[in-house]
Scaffold this active site. Structure first.
Site: not given
Ligand code: NAP
Length: 241
Positions: A147, A162
């Site tokens: 990501s 995350y």
């Protein structure tokens, strides 16, 4: 499907981007196993793939249970043969409350640990279990679904567990790719960002469909032999780490 078709394993493929990657690979003539957490989810996924007209077979693989991953993968290999293509797609985003606004100083060890188990230890265990076989057989493709949240370049606050997990997945990509390059085998390990995608994780406002979010991962999973190794991509273009 030809008997020489490659065999792919896509983790977390019962919904979202993983489902779209599995469908896209199957449409391209790859034999595809969709990793799912449980036998119940395997039954549901089998129905969903049938409805989508995709020749994809579910396989139970809970990536948060790293100690049991080697045994689960051995069972999968016994049933289906060796894995040529691995897409480490499964992940959780459980930072909260507030997602983007989640502060590091509110983050609990429990959130960090659970995020780390699924997003880092799981992919690491799967890579360590499968890539030596790929190197021995002389062929393999690994895609780590990362990501932009994991980019150190411009790293900022928001969903800290995350972000740390995806930065670690990127580091794992570099380390593993360096080792496969040294082996001389045609084994390529890359990371990618899908962009912002309409899934349970991405939310309803995201501009991209799961199929659009799957495109770069599918490209990396089916790279030709002189394709890149050890890179980070979005829309098939290199991203800064
Ligand atoms: P999603 O809709 O939340 O789906 C996540 C998938 O991972 C589900 O199939 C889920 O299965 C599976 N999963 C989670 N924990 C698992 C475990 N322990 N074992 C096996 N499977 C597990 O997420 P998504 O948006 O499709 O995201 C896919 C990938 O893209 C992730 O790596 C994510 O970080 C990345 N990504 C997404 C976006 C975005 O905008 N959506 C942006 C950047 C990166 P269950 O149904 O069992 O929970």
């Amino acid at each position: 499907m030809g008997k020489d078709a490659k065999l792919a394993l896509v983790t977390g493929a019962n919904r979202g981007i993983g489902f779209a990657i599995a469908c896209g690979l199957a449409a391209g003539g790859v034999r595809v196993l969709a990793g799912v957490r449980s036998t119940e989810k395997a039954r549901e996924a089998a129905d969903a793939f049938r409805k989508a007209g995709a020749a994809v077979t579910p396989a139970v693989l809970d990536v948060a249970d790293a100690r049991r991953i080697p045994e689960a993968l051995d069972g999968i290999a016994r049933d289906h043969g060796p894995i040529d293509i691995l897409v480490n797609n499964a992940a959780v985003l459980i930072d909260g409350p507030g997602g983007f606004a989640a502060s590091l100083f509110d983050m609990t060890d429990d959130v960090f640990r659970r995020t780390w188990e699924t997003n880092v230890l799981g992919p690491s265990a799967i890579i360590r279990a499968l890539v030596p076989g790929m190197m021995a057989r002389g062929f393999g493709r690994v895609v780590n679904m990362s990501s932009r949240a994991g980019q150190l370049n411009g790293m900022s606050a928001g969903f800290p567990a995350y972000r740390v997990s995806k930065a670690a997945l990127n580091a794992l990509t570099r380390i593993a790719a360096d080792e496969t390059a040294a082996s001389g085998a045609d084994v390529k390990i890359n990371a990618c960002s899908p962009g912002w995608v309409r899934t349970d994780m991405g939310g309803a406002d995201a501009p991209r469909s799961p199929a659009e979010g799957a495109e770069t991962a599918i490209w990396l999973a089916t790279l030709i032999s002189d394709g890149p190794n050890g890179g980070f991509f979005e829309d098939k273009k290199a991203l800064a780490w």
